[in-house]
Design a protein around this motif. Structure first.
Motif, short mmCIF file in Angstrom:
data_model
loop_
_atom_site.label_atom_id
_atom_site.label_comp_id
_atom_site.label_asym_id
_atom_site.label_seq_id
_atom_site.Cartn_x
_atom_site.Cartn_y
_atom_site.Cartn_z
N GLY A 197 0.81 -1.22 0.00
CA GLY A 197 0.00 0.00 0.00
C GLY A 197 0.84 1.27 0.00
N PHE A 198 0.12 2.40 -0.08
CA PHE A 198 0.81 3.69 -0.13
C PHE A 198 1.69 3.89 1.10
CE2 PHE A 198 -3.20 5.55 -2.38
CZ PHE A 198 -2.82 4.96 -3.56
N ASP A 203 3.92 7.17 2.57
CA ASP A 203 4.31 8.56 2.37
C ASP A 203 4.90 9.11 3.65
OD1 ASP A 203 2.94 9.12 -0.35
OD2 ASP A 203 1.38 8.20 0.86
N ASP A 244 7.32 8.03 -1.16
CA ASP A 244 6.17 8.61 -1.86
C ASP A 244 5.47 7.50 -2.64
OD1 ASP A 244 4.39 9.94 -3.47
OD2 ASP A 244 5.81 11.44 -4.20
N THR A 245 4.25 7.21 -2.26
CA THR A 245 3.42 6.18 -2.90
C THR A 245 4.06 4.81 -2.71
OG1 THR A 245 2.89 7.88 -4.52
CG2 THR A 245 1.97 5.72 -4.90
N GLU A 248 7.36 4.26 -3.72
CA GLU A 248 8.78 4.43 -4.03
C GLU A 248 9.50 5.26 -2.99
OE1 GLU A 248 8.95 6.13 -7.90
OE2 GLU A 248 8.48 4.23 -8.91
N THR A 257 11.87 8.33 -3.08
CA THR A 257 12.15 9.33 -4.12
C THR A 257 13.35 10.21 -3.80
OG1 THR A 257 10.55 10.81 -3.07
CG2 THR A 257 9.77 9.47 -4.91
N ARG A 268 -1.11 7.35 -8.26
CA ARG A 268 -2.01 6.57 -7.40
C ARG A 268 -3.34 6.31 -8.06
NH1 ARG A 268 -0.14 8.47 -1.67
NH2 ARG A 268 1.72 9.56 -2.32
N SER A 302 -5.68 1.41 0.21
CA SER A 302 -4.50 0.81 -0.43
C SER A 302 -3.80 -0.19 0.48
CB SER A 302 -3.51 1.88 -0.88
OG SER A 302 -2.72 2.32 0.19
N ARG A 303 -4.04 -0.12 1.79
CA ARG A 303 -3.31 -1.00 2.71
C ARG A 303 -4.19 -2.11 3.28
NH1 ARG A 303 1.86 1.30 3.31
NH2 ARG A 303 2.48 -0.28 4.80
#
Lengths: 158, 392
Positions: free
Chosen positions: A35-36, A38, A62-63, A65, A67, B58, B119-120
Motif C-alpha cells: 500500500g501507499f 508517504d 512517496d506512494t 517508491e 524518491t 495513485r 490501499s493498505r
C-alpha cells in the motif's frame, strides 16, 4: 522483470540508503502489495565507541517508491520537514544490518518495531505525534525498505 | 396472513399501466430531464458538469476528485443520497440525517487516510506467512493465546458501534462514511486474524479478560461515564455523542490497543506473529489518526458555544478515563497485563525483566496519549490523572 545486481555500499553513507532505495524502486510490485507509503523520514546513526560523530540521512517515501535520499547536516535536518526520526547508536545499526544480511530479513529481535518500542536501542520520535504515527501506519513498507539491506554488500566504515 | 398478493398476470398488467411504461409501449422514447436539464449552476436539476481528473501515480484519489470539484465539501449536508455535487429537483424530498454538519464528522486528513486505508487492506488468510509459525513452549503459547484472546475481544467494540454512526452521517460526507467502513473491515479482519491465530499453533482461546478481573481499587463512581458528563450530552445529538465516541474509542481505546499491538510485534518470536501484529498495528494507527484529527476539526469548526461545551466534555471524559473508569484499566487487568509480561520475560525465571518492560511500556503509552490529546486540541500535560510512571 527485475534485473538482480549486486549492490555494494559503506555504512553509514547516503550511498548505503540509496542502495536500499534502488532495491525498493526495483520491486514496485512488492511495495504495491503493502500500500501507499508517504513519509519524510530521518535516519540518525548516533556516535558511540566505534563512531565519532552523529550522521543523519533524509529519506523520502512517496506512494510505492523512495524518491529522495541525502545526508543531512544539522541545518539541513532542521529544514528537512521530517515526519519522524529513527535514531540509534552505530553499534545497534551495525548489529541490525548484519542480522538482516544473515537472515535475509530482520529476525524477531531486530525488526524496527522491536528495536524502537521501548526507546532503546533505537528511538522513534518527532515534533507531532500524528506525523510520528505515520511510522506505525506504514511500518511494513519501512521494514521492507530496511530489509533491503539483505541485498547490499555492506562494509562498515564509521 | 391477511395480505393478498396479485397474480403474475395482474402484476404484469399493473406494470404496463405505469405512465412511463405506457409511453414506451406507445413508441415515445424521448429522454427525460436527466439528459436535458441544465446544471445546478445554471438553475437546473442536473448536478455538476465539466469536471475532469487526470490520473496520477495513485490512479484517481479522493484528493484529486475533491480538488477538481468546483463546489467543494459543503459545511452542511443537503440531506440527499446523490453525490454532494449531484443535482435534485426542488420538490425532491430531503432526508434529515442526524449528523448534517461537516464539523461533526470531518478531519483535515480524512481523504488521504481513506486512500491509505483502501490501499493498505490485506487478507488474513494469505498475507500472513502462516507456514512460518513455529511451535512455542506450552507456557509461552498459552500466554500468547491469552494476550490474543484479549485482543480478539476488544475488536468487538468498534464493529458493534461504528455502523450506528455511519447511518447518521449525511452522505454529502461520504469520505467519513467510507473511512468508517474501512475501519469496520479492519476490525473484522483483526477478529479474523486473532481468531485464526488462537487455533493455529496448538493453543486455543483463553480466559474472558474483563468480567470480574479488574483488580485495582477504582472508586465505583468512576467505573462508568459520570452523571455530570451524561448531563453535558443530553439533547446534544449524535454529532456530540460521536465526539465522545471519538475520544473514548478512537483516541483513547484504539491508541491503547495500538500500543498493545506494537508490543505484540515486539513480543513476536517468528515471522508469522510479527507480521500479524505489524499488519494490525498499521490499521489501528489509522483509526487513532482519524479520531484525533476529527476531535481537532470539531474543536476548530463547531460554533463557539458548542466548542466550549465540547472542550469541557472532553476534559471531563479524559479525567474519568484517566482515573481508571474506562480504558486504562486494561493496563492493570491481570488477564491482560500478566500474559503480556510473561511473554516479555520468556519464563518465570526472568519475570522481573518482563515487568520492567511493562513499566517502560506504560511510560511510553502515557506519553503518546498526551501527545495525541495535545494534537487534538485539548492538552492534558498538566492535568492528566494518569501516573507518568507505572504504578506497579
Amino acid at each position: 522483470m527485475t534485473t538482480k545486481q549486486t549492490l555494494r555500499a559503506a555504512f553509514p553513507s547516503a550511498a548505503w540508503f540509496a542502495a536500499l532505495q534502488q532495491r525498493m524502486n526495483g520491486e514496485t510490485e512488492r511495495f504495491k502489495r503493502l500500500g501507499f507509503a508517504d513519509s519524510r523520514a530521518i535516519f540518525i546513526v548516533k556516535a558511540d565507541a566505534e563512531m565519532q560523530r552523529d550522521r543523519s540521512f533524509g529519506v523520502v517515501f512517496d506512494t510505492y517508491e523512495c524518491t529522495e535520499v541525502r545526508e543531512l547536516s544539522p541545518a539541513d535536518a532542521a529544514a528537512f520537514g521530517h515526519d519522524w526520526k529513527l535514531e540509534g547508536p552505530y553499534g545497534a545499526w551495525k548489529e541490525m544490518i548484519e542480522n538482516i544480511r544473515a537472515h535475509g530479513a530482520a529476525d524477531a529481535d531486530h525488526t524496527l518495531g522491536r528495536l524502537s518500542l521501548l526507546k532503546h536501542p533505537f528511538r522513534l520520535y518527532g515534533d507531532d505525534q500524528m506525523r510520528v504515527d505515520l511510522f506505525y501506519r506504514q511500518q511494513s513498507s519501512f521494514q521492507e525498505y530496511i530489509d533491503g539491506a539483505a541485498a547490499v554488500e555492506t562494509t562498515f566504515s564509521p | 396472513m391477511g395480505i393478498t398478493f396479485p397474480t403474475p398476470k395482474e402484476n404484469t398488467e399493473r406494470l404496463r399501466r405505469l405512465p412511463q411504461v405506457r409511453r414506451w409501449r406507445d413508441g415515445d422514447y424521448t429522454p427525460g430531464a436527466w439528459l436535458t436539464a441544465p446544471s445546478t449552476e445554471q438553475g437546473g436539476a442536473w448536478g455538476s458538469w465539466g469536471n475532469s481528473v487526470t490520473p496520477g501515480r495513485r490512479g484517481i484519489t479522493f484528493m484529486d476528485v475533491n480538488k477538481a470539484d468546483k463546489s467543494g465539501v459543503p459545511a452542511t449536508g443537503p440531506g440527499l443520497t446523490v453525490d454532494r455535487s449531484g443535482g435534485a429537483a426542488p420538490e425532491q424530498p430531503r432526508y434529515q440525517y442526524q449528523m448534517r454538519e461537516k464539523y461533526e464528522c470531518w478531519s483535515d486528513n480524512l481523504e488521504s487516510l481513506l486512500e491509505e486505508a483502501l490501499s493498505r487492506q490485506w487478507y488474513a488468510s494469505t498475507d500472513i506467512p502462516w507456514d512460518k509459525l513455529e511451535p512455542l513452549p506450552p507456557d509461552q503459547e498459552r500466554a500468547l493465546c491469552q494476550f490474543v484472546t484479549f485482543l480478539h475481544v476488544v475488536e468487538f467494540n468498534p464493529t458493534d458501534v461504528i455502523p450506528y454512526w455511519m447511518t447518521r452521517i449525511d452522505p454529502a460526507f461520504s469520505e467519513a462514511r467510507l473511512f468508517l467502513a474501512t475501519q469496520c473491515a479492519d476490525e473484522s479482519r483483526h477478529m479474523e486474524v486473532f481468531g485464526k491465530r488462537l487455533f493455529a499453533n496448538g493453543g486455543g482461546p483463553g480466559v474472558e479478560p474483563f468480567a470480574h478481573a479488574v483488580m485495582h481499587p477504582v472508586p465505583p463512581h468512576l467505573m462508568a461515564v459520570p452523571q455530570e458528563t451524561l448531563k453535558l450530552l443530553q439533547g446534544k445529538g449524535p454529532g456530540y455523542e460521536f465526539l465522545q465516541y471519538n475520544y473514548q474509542t478512537q483516541l483513547l481505546g484504539e491508541s491503547l490497543v495500538l500500543d498493545f499491538f506494537r508490543f505484540g510485534e515486539f513480543l513476536g518470536r517468528n515471522p508469522c506473529d510479527k507480521e500479524i501484529f505489524r499488519r494490525v498495528l498499521q490499521d489501528e494507527a489509522r483509526h487513532v489518526s482519524y479520531g484525533t484529527m476529527h476531535i481537532k476539526y470539531y474543536l476548530e469548526h463547531a460554533p463557539k458555544a458548542e466548542r466550549e461545551r465540547a472542550l469541557e466534555l472532553l476534559h471531563y471524559l479524559a479525567a474519568a478515563s484517566e482515573a481508571g473508569g474506562a480504558g486504562y484499566d486494561l493496563l492493570l487487568n491481570p488477564n491482560v497485563i500478566e500474559p503480556f509480561v510473561y511473554l516479555a520475560a520468556g519464563s518465570m525465571d526472568n519475570i522481573e525483566q518482563g515487568w520492567q518492560y511493562a513499566r517502560e511500556f506504560w511510560v511510553k503509552v502515557v506519553e503518546e496519549y498526551l501527545g495525541r490529546c495535545e494534537r487534538a486540541g485539548f492538552p492534558r500535560w498538566d492535568t492528566c490523572l494518569l501516573p507518568r510512571e507505572a504504578p506497579f
